[in-house]
Design a protein around this motif. Structure first.
Motif, short mmCIF file in Angstrom:
data_model
loop_
_atom_site.label_atom_id
_atom_site.label_comp_id
_atom_site.label_asym_id
_atom_site.label_seq_id
_atom_site.Cartn_x
_atom_site.Cartn_y
_atom_site.Cartn_z
N LYS A 202 0.83 -1.21 0.00
CA LYS A 202 0.00 0.00 0.00
C LYS A 202 0.86 1.26 0.00
CE LYS A 202 -3.22 2.34 3.12
NZ LYS A 202 -3.91 2.20 4.40
N HIS A 203 1.84 1.30 0.88
CA HIS A 203 2.69 2.49 0.98
C HIS A 203 3.63 2.62 -0.22
CE1 HIS A 203 1.41 4.14 4.77
NE2 HIS A 203 1.36 2.92 5.25
N ALA A 204 4.08 1.51 -0.79
CA ALA A 204 4.93 1.58 -1.98
C ALA A 204 4.17 2.24 -3.13
CB ALA A 204 5.41 0.19 -2.38
N LYS A 205 2.91 1.86 -3.29
CA LYS A 205 2.09 2.47 -4.34
C LYS A 205 1.89 3.96 -4.06
CE LYS A 205 -0.41 -1.66 -5.74
NZ LYS A 205 -1.71 -2.32 -5.82
N TYR B 91 11.20 4.39 5.71
CA TYR B 91 9.91 3.98 6.28
C TYR B 91 9.93 2.50 6.65
CZ TYR B 91 5.11 2.32 6.27
OH TYR B 91 3.95 1.69 6.59
N ILE B 92 10.45 1.66 5.77
CA ILE B 92 10.51 0.20 6.01
C ILE B 92 11.36 -0.09 7.25
CG2 ILE B 92 11.44 -1.98 5.12
CD1 ILE B 92 8.83 -1.29 3.86
N ARG B 93 12.50 0.59 7.37
CA ARG B 93 13.36 0.38 8.54
C ARG B 93 12.62 0.70 9.82
NH1 ARG B 93 18.30 3.68 6.60
NH2 ARG B 93 17.67 4.76 8.47
N GLY C 271 11.83 -2.15 12.33
CA GLY C 271 12.84 -1.98 13.36
C GLY C 271 14.22 -2.44 12.93
N THR C 272 14.56 -2.28 11.63
CA THR C 272 15.89 -2.66 11.16
C THR C 272 16.77 -1.43 11.07
OG1 THR C 272 15.26 -2.38 8.84
CG2 THR C 272 14.98 -4.57 9.80
N ARG C 273 18.05 -1.63 10.87
CA ARG C 273 19.00 -0.51 10.78
C ARG C 273 19.43 -0.28 9.40
NH1 ARG C 273 22.24 0.08 16.16
NH2 ARG C 273 20.66 -0.69 17.55
#
Length: 67
Positions: A25-28, A59-61, A65-67
């Motif tokens: 959704k957010h990628a679109k 946003y994905i990070r 919760g990734t770096r």
């Protein structure tokens, strides 16, 4: 001049269908194309204008919760 980027993002897993739906959704909304796969490891592929892909990666990070 706009540059094109493609990111291959590996995640430990994305089993939640709700999270996968949010990724798409957010990628679109960012005007990006790509796909994601469930499982371990999960893969998210994003492509589009380099600046937008970089912003979406941020946003994905935050989401996972990734770096």
């Amino acid at each position: 001049q706009d540059k094109f980027a493609r990111y291959w993002i590996l995640s430990h897993h994305i089993y939640s269908q709700a999270k996968r739906h949010e990724v798409i959704k957010h990628a679109k909304a960012y005007g990006l194309s790509g796909f994601s796969t469930p499982g371990m490891p999960a893969v998210i592929v994003l492509q589009g204008e380099a600046k937008l892909v970089q912003d979406y990666w941020s946003y994905i990070r935050t989401m996972f919760g990734t770096r």
